[in-house]
Scaffold this active site. Structure first.
Site, PDB file in Angstrom:
ATOM      1  N   GLY A 185     -26.743  40.843   3.440  1.00  0.00           N
ATOM      2  CA  GLY A 185     -28.165  41.310   2.971  1.00  0.00           C
ATOM      3  C   GLY A 185     -28.446  40.908   1.475  1.00  0.00           C
ATOM      4  N   GLY A 227     -29.911  41.393  -2.653  1.00  0.00           N
ATOM      5  CA  GLY A 227     -30.140  42.453  -3.520  1.00  0.00           C
ATOM      6  C   GLY A 227     -28.821  43.315  -4.137  1.00  0.00           C
ATOM      7  N   CYS A 266     -20.111  40.946   3.447  1.00  0.00           N
ATOM      8  CA  CYS A 266     -20.970  40.592   2.113  1.00  0.00           C
ATOM      9  C   CYS A 266     -21.751  41.961   1.717  1.00  0.00           C
ATOM     10  CB  CYS A 266     -21.834  39.688   2.634  1.00  0.00           C
ATOM     11  SG  CYS A 266     -22.867  38.831   1.341  1.00  0.00           S
ATOM     12  N   GLY A 314     -24.127  37.703  -5.160  1.00  0.00           N
ATOM     13  CA  GLY A 314     -24.210  37.712  -6.519  1.00  0.00           C
ATOM     14  C   GLY A 314     -23.526  39.015  -7.167  1.00  0.00           C
ATOM     15  N   TYR A 315     -23.242  39.985  -6.181  1.00  0.00           N
ATOM     16  CA  TYR A 315     -22.411  41.414  -6.724  1.00  0.00           C
ATOM     17  C   TYR A 315     -20.863  41.109  -5.901  1.00  0.00           C
ATOM     18  CZ  TYR A 315     -26.899  42.692  -8.446  1.00  0.00           C
ATOM     19  OH  TYR A 315     -28.156  42.830  -8.864  1.00  0.00           O
ATOM     20  N   HIS A 354     -18.023  35.256   4.495  1.00  0.00           N
ATOM     21  CA  HIS A 354     -18.917  35.028   5.633  1.00  0.00           C
ATOM     22  C   HIS A 354     -17.953  34.631   6.761  1.00  0.00           C
ATOM     23  CE1 HIS A 354     -23.004  36.380   4.788  1.00  0.00           C
ATOM     24  NE2 HIS A 354     -22.685  36.007   3.425  1.00  0.00           N
ATOM     25  N   GLU A 406     -18.435  34.545  10.085  1.00  0.00           N
ATOM     26  CA  GLU A 406     -19.366  33.876  10.935  1.00  0.00           C
ATOM     27  C   GLU A 406     -19.834  32.472  10.622  1.00  0.00           C
ATOM     28  OE1 GLU A 406     -22.356  34.963   8.001  1.00  0.00           O
ATOM     29  OE2 GLU A 406     -20.389  36.018   8.911  1.00  0.00           O
TER      30      GLU A 406
END
Length: 363
Positions: A224, A226, A252, A296-297, A337, A339
């Site tokens: 996801g 943010g 993730c 990004g984190y 990832h 997948e």
């Protein structure tokens, strides 16, 4: 106008500006500007909810040459704020193509920008770090005004925007998986269904009591967008899920949320990991796998309590944490990832590991 194309301008929050021409739905927009190094897979990228609120710069110069195939989409619509390329292909040369890239962006109200020096822009983002920016079309405004608009951009609550609004069920297998949707990619669900799972998809803010009422054999935490620290309610519920002893596989953002639920900290990378050829090392196997990544984190390795979890994978590019294995033996997570859509299939075996934890079969 340049020929029949609208002039476009990208202005970063530091005042740097890049000129090009527009395509897609040409409307002014602000975004967080990031780059992706993949040479292919733009359909999957465009429809990956993890890009919500971002303007994606493709480092590879020619984009759009094989069009858009709806069967390859990772969600029902594109979620990014803008798409920035060097050269937009006029032809969609692919027997599977449903529509060309320009039309796809127009249909989904996503602005595009082409003709800029994406190599130079990528180098700026690598050296200065991820920045906010604003894309404007066909009119002039002062640089100071555009800088202010860029700097004022706030990505808001992207997980709330991209998560499903109610539950839905996929597959009819004998192993039951509760999927927490923080911005899930379709291939995560496909990877579970083809292994014999019935997958029930829950909104990001579903409580553990709601999840438990499904009597799942395992829980999947999705990717996801943010900052993971913004998902306060989700972190609280994940503490309960962890304590329940139900097997959990997290990918993730889900990986970051589970780490936060167990006392770890996270931080923002300078420019993130986004591409389909990122090497990670399995510490248990002393083996390197090539992975697909978009984040990004990351989890701060200094905050991982060895009595709670141990690092299972690390990035070969910067040494950051790419996976955790929790000491209760029922929970594991990856930053990359497995997948892999798009990307290499090297780490698909992690879904088989999850099936083993749940007592199910494998393919």
């Amino acid at each position: 106008m340049v020929g029949d194309k609208m002039e476009a301008l990208l202005t970063l929050e530091n005042g740097m500006a890049f000129k090009g021409t527009g395509f897609g739905d040409e409307h002014d927009t602000a975004c967080e500007v990031v780059f992706n190094s993949a040479m292919c897979g733009y359909t999957e990228l465009l429809t990956d909810p993890s890009y919500a609120g971002q303007g994606v710069v493709m480092a590879y110069p020619l984009i759009g040459n094989y069009g858009i195939c709806y069967d390859d989409a990772e969600s029902v619509r594109p979620w990014l704020s803008a798409f920035i390329v060097h050269s937009l292909s006029d032809a969609a040369s692919n027997f599977r193509a449903d529509v060309d890239l320009d039309t796809f962006l127009k249909d989904n109200l996503i602005p595009g920008m082409q003709g800029i020096d994406t190599r130079a822009l990528t180098k700026v983002l690598r050296e200065k770090g991820t920045m906010r920016g604003v894309i404007t079309y066909g009119h002039c405004e002062s640089t100071d005004g555009l800088k202010e608009k860029a700097a004022a951009y706030d990505i808001g609550s992207p997980v709330e925007r991209v998560s499903c609004k109610g539950t839905s069920v996929y597959g009819d297998g004998c192993v039951k998986v509760a999927l927490m949707d923080y911005g899930v990619k379709n291939n995560i669900m496909r990877s579970l269904v083809k292994r014999g799972c019935t997958v029930k998809r829950f909104p990001y803010d579903a409580s553990f009591d709601e999840v438990r009422s499904f009597s799942p054999d395992g829980i999947m935490l999705s990717n996801g967008p943010g900052d993971p620290k913004d998902c306060v309610k989700s972190i609280k519920e994940l503490k309960r899920m962890y304590a329940s002893g139900i097997p959990v596989f997290a990918i993730c953002l889900g990986h970051q949320l589970m780490a936060l639920a167990n006392g770890c900290d996270t931080y923002k990378l300078k420019y993130g990991h986004r591409g389909i050829n990122h090497p990670v090392k399995s510490l248990a196997e002393n083996r390197v796998y090539i992975t697909s990544q978009n984040h990004g984190y990351v989890v701060d390795g200094k905050t991982v309590d060895p009595s709670v979890a141990q690092v299972s994978f690390i990035s070969m590019n910067d040494g950051s944490i790419e996976g955790l294995r929790y000491k209760n033996g029922r929970v594991f997570s990856t930053q990359f990832h497995p997948e892999a859509s798009p990307g290499p299939l090297d780490t698909g075996f992690l879904f088989d590991k999850f099936m083993d934890l749940m007592g199910g079969g494998r393919i």
